[in-house]
Write a protein that holds these residues in place. Structure first.
Motif, short mmCIF file in Angstrom:
data_model
loop_
_atom_site.label_atom_id
_atom_site.label_comp_id
_atom_site.label_asym_id
_atom_site.label_seq_id
_atom_site.Cartn_x
_atom_site.Cartn_y
_atom_site.Cartn_z
N PHE A 82 -3.42 13.63 -1.02
CA PHE A 82 -2.93 12.69 -0.02
C PHE A 82 -4.05 12.06 0.80
O PHE A 82 -3.97 10.88 1.14
N GLN A 83 -5.10 12.80 1.09
CA GLN A 83 -6.22 12.21 1.81
C GLN A 83 -6.91 11.17 0.91
O GLN A 83 -7.30 10.11 1.37
N GLY A 84 -7.02 11.47 -0.38
CA GLY A 84 -7.62 10.53 -1.32
C GLY A 84 -6.82 9.25 -1.44
O GLY A 84 -7.38 8.15 -1.45
N VAL A 85 -5.51 9.38 -1.53
CA VAL A 85 -4.63 8.21 -1.62
C VAL A 85 -4.77 7.37 -0.35
O VAL A 85 -4.92 6.14 -0.40
N ALA A 86 -4.72 8.03 0.80
CA ALA A 86 -4.84 7.31 2.07
C ALA A 86 -6.18 6.61 2.18
O ALA A 86 -6.25 5.44 2.58
N GLY A 145 4.19 14.76 -8.89
CA GLY A 145 5.33 15.67 -8.81
C GLY A 145 6.05 15.72 -7.47
O GLY A 145 6.87 16.61 -7.24
N TYR A 146 5.78 14.77 -6.60
CA TYR A 146 6.42 14.73 -5.28
C TYR A 146 7.52 13.68 -5.27
O TYR A 146 7.41 12.65 -5.93
N ALA A 147 8.57 13.93 -4.51
CA ALA A 147 9.58 12.92 -4.23
C ALA A 147 9.05 12.13 -3.03
O ALA A 147 8.69 12.72 -2.02
N CYS A 148 8.99 10.81 -3.15
CA CYS A 148 8.37 9.99 -2.11
C CYS A 148 9.33 8.91 -1.63
O CYS A 148 10.02 8.29 -2.42
N ALA A 165 0.84 -1.20 0.00
CA ALA A 165 0.00 0.00 0.00
C ALA A 165 0.87 1.25 0.00
O ALA A 165 0.60 2.21 -0.73
N ALA A 166 1.93 1.26 0.80
CA ALA A 166 2.83 2.41 0.85
C ALA A 166 3.52 2.62 -0.50
O ALA A 166 3.65 3.76 -0.98
N ASP A 167 3.94 1.52 -1.14
CA ASP A 167 4.59 1.62 -2.46
C ASP A 167 3.62 2.16 -3.51
O ASP A 167 3.99 2.99 -4.35
N THR A 168 2.38 1.70 -3.47
CA THR A 168 1.36 2.18 -4.42
C THR A 168 1.11 3.67 -4.21
O THR A 168 1.01 4.44 -5.17
N ALA A 169 1.02 4.09 -2.95
CA ALA A 169 0.82 5.51 -2.64
C ALA A 169 2.01 6.34 -3.13
O ALA A 169 1.83 7.45 -3.64
N ALA A 170 3.21 5.81 -2.99
CA ALA A 170 4.41 6.52 -3.45
C ALA A 170 4.36 6.74 -4.96
O ALA A 170 4.73 7.81 -5.45
#
Length: 131
Positions: free
Chosen positions: A111-115, A72-75, A60-65
């Motif tokens: 970020f709220q949508g991804v979470a 456009g974010y560095a994750c 899940a964390a990898d998918t969010a990244a």
């Protein structure tokens, strides 16, 4: 400055997750912007900002990244700490974040949508007071 004041009765609690009726920004974000302004921040200038998310699985964390990078974010996915082996951290950052209302709302929605979609938690953001 009137931008960050909310009329309320003294005994009325403020819901930090609620959005300001004037700007559509969450009250907790308005509070943070107010703190930055109190430190002399010019919110029209780009600055470094960090966004924090947590997930129950590495997948899940990898998918969010991936979604954060596409925006456009560095994750960076971080290993869980010993006390919380079920909590994978994701830190997303931008060195050029502008903290105007539209940008704050867009980052919060992203970020709220991804979470929400991936069963995680968006724990908020922080930014440098100076560019």
């Amino acid at each position: 400055m009137f931008l960050f004041k909310r009329k309320k009765k003294d005994d009325e609690p403020v819901d930090l997750e609620a959005r300001s009726p004037q700007l559509g920004i969450k009250n907790k974000d308005l509070q943070l912007l107010g703190q930055l302004m109190a430190q002399g921040a010019d919110l029209t200038k780009p600055r470094h900002a960090l966004y924090y998310l947590y997930f129950a699985t590495r997948d899940a964390a990898d998918t969010a990244a991936v979604e954060g990078r596409a925006a456009g974010y560095a994750c960076n996915v971080r290993e869980p700490v010993a006390e919380r082996p079920d909590r994978w951290s994701l830190v997303c950052e931008r060195p050029d974040a502008v903290l105007d209302p539209a940008s704050v709302i867009a980052a919060d929605n992203l970020f709220q949508g991804v979470a929400d979609r991936l069963g995680g938690e968006f724990d908020g953001w922080e930014a440098a007071a100076t560019p």
